[in-house]
Design an enzyme around this catalytic site. Sequence first.
Site, PDB file in Angstrom:
ATOM      1  N   GLU A 290       0.821  -1.224   0.000  1.00 13.33           N
ATOM      2  CA  GLU A 290       0.000   0.000   0.000  1.00 13.33           C
ATOM      3  C   GLU A 290       0.853   1.272   0.000  1.00 13.33           C
ATOM      4  O   GLU A 290       0.654   2.166   0.831  1.00 13.33           O
ATOM      5  CB  GLU A 290      -0.970  -0.002   1.186  1.00 13.33           C
ATOM      6  CG  GLU A 290      -1.993  -1.113   1.076  1.00 13.33           C
ATOM      7  CD  GLU A 290      -3.121  -1.055   2.104  1.00 13.33           C
ATOM      8  OE1 GLU A 290      -3.031  -0.271   3.071  1.00 13.33           O
ATOM      9  OE2 GLU A 290      -4.115  -1.794   1.928  1.00 13.33           O
TER      10      GLU A 290
ATOM     11  N   GLU B 134      -5.465  -8.346  -0.613  1.00  8.59           N
ATOM     12  CA  GLU B 134      -6.188  -8.089   0.643  1.00  8.59           C
ATOM     13  C   GLU B 134      -7.646  -7.834   0.290  1.00  8.59           C
ATOM     14  O   GLU B 134      -7.939  -6.910  -0.475  1.00  8.59           O
ATOM     15  CB  GLU B 134      -5.627  -6.875   1.393  1.00  8.59           C
ATOM     16  CG  GLU B 134      -4.264  -7.108   1.991  1.00  8.59           C
ATOM     17  CD  GLU B 134      -3.796  -5.957   2.892  1.00  8.59           C
ATOM     18  OE1 GLU B 134      -4.649  -5.293   3.526  1.00  8.59           O
ATOM     19  OE2 GLU B 134      -2.585  -5.731   2.938  1.00  8.59           O
TER      20      GLU B 134
END
Length: 502
Positions: free
Chosen positions: A176, A295
């Site tokens: 991320e 995710e």
Amino acid sequence: MANARTATLAIDRAFKIAEVDPRIFGSFIEHLGRAVYEGIYEPGHPKADKNGFRTDVAALVKELGVPIVRYPGGNFVSGYNWEDGVGPVDKRPRRLDLAWSTIEPNLIGVNEFADWARLVGAEINMTVNLGTRGPDEARALVEYCNHSAGSQWSDLRVSHGVREPHRVRTWCLGNEMDGPWQISHKTADEYGRVACEAAKVMKWVDPGIELVACGSSHSHMPTFPMWESTVLDHVYDHVDYISLHSYFTNYENDIDNFLAKSLDMDAYIRTVVAACDVAQAKHRGKKKINLSFDEWNVWFHSREDDKKIAPWSEAPHLLEDIYTFEDALLVGCLLITLLNHSDRVKIACLAQLVNVIAPIMTEKGGAAWRQSIYYPFLHASRYGRGTALQVVVSSPRYDSKDFTDVPYVEATAVHNEPSNELTIFAVNRDKEGDMDLEADLRSFANYRFVEHLVLENPDLKAVNTKNKETVAPHPLAGDKLDGGRLRTRLPKLSWNVIRLKG
Ligand code: AHR
């Protein structure tokens, strides 16, 4: 039910999407909360093995059939020194983890996690730190894990008592990195450059590895989808996948809108596929960049409680969402969406696996149990292996707060040719009533009915606890299969698994 409406499916063995990559049934263990400590690892627990791994937890993970587990983060990895977690345990540092404001004791590191992965029969999807660290530490970790011996880092592994290399195949280039919350967050150009250079040296150490570049943290990031385009411009030649992350919420307590959120995942996947294909065209490349949805889950129940947790504790009860029946329905819709994109989504990780936004919960010194979302994942992982088929769904539709034209019935089918099995997965989103379902299965005319499993509950907020499994599947009677025509009923608000065999 007398007033049921009707949906139809057309399924033909010749209309294939793709062979399902088993890695789409992957999951994730981060050094976060009680995922590792008190989750997979609890020395002193009555069911711990000689390495301190909980065998009751391992048995549930094995039951889920998780083929790959992402590790060690998540946000945690962007401040992690992998060297802290290897070598004599009593010499390992206790570190402040700035991602979650906790203390990381480093009792588990790469080698112990590899032991656990072997115990549960999973491969590791290793994430390297491209936040505070960079290409040099990343290539050293590949060498430590995958080089047989005779070099600085591989010999260090051998000196730690691990003679055989771990042979980790799949590697994530950071986590991320588009998110301002990330330790050493970067712009797309900054990340693209460092990911490109890390990818080169990692593959020079081991050309057999596959690499996942960081895509956006979710589809509502202000930089989506330009992040993907910029990053892929930098890394197209050196990586194999780009990542997607999504967590879904139901703060508004609006079941119609909540269950439609898999359409958001669907649109997100389509856009990222487009970005990959544009990058391929720009590079005049032969290689298709595929997707790693590394995710995904429902995550919102624990957010308020997490704000009350004091910083710098060890293994606090962070992100411990207690999942409801309606969460299991959305997880079912998300699994169907992933299967329907199995031509491009080759890896996916339910985030996470134990205690932290997880299908498996544990009690310190006590029980391990299955949350509601455990069941759709179990069914998809167990019966969703084979070739995903293009199912033509014709269903009544509805509009919700954020979505239009939402089909009440979401469905997919997987044909396992070697075992002659066809499994239909379907969710009925209709809260008003059952849905009659007719499926044209002419190309499976010789197949017989095996079972119809259903997850239903009159209480949308029903949850499982250590003492009681309120949300659990049961067989449904009444399916009729005749000459390749299936007639059945999808109970209102239900997850369905219909199994046929030739
Ligand atoms: O899975 C929990 C967190 O969600 C991960 O650490 C991070 O990557 C994401 O924001």
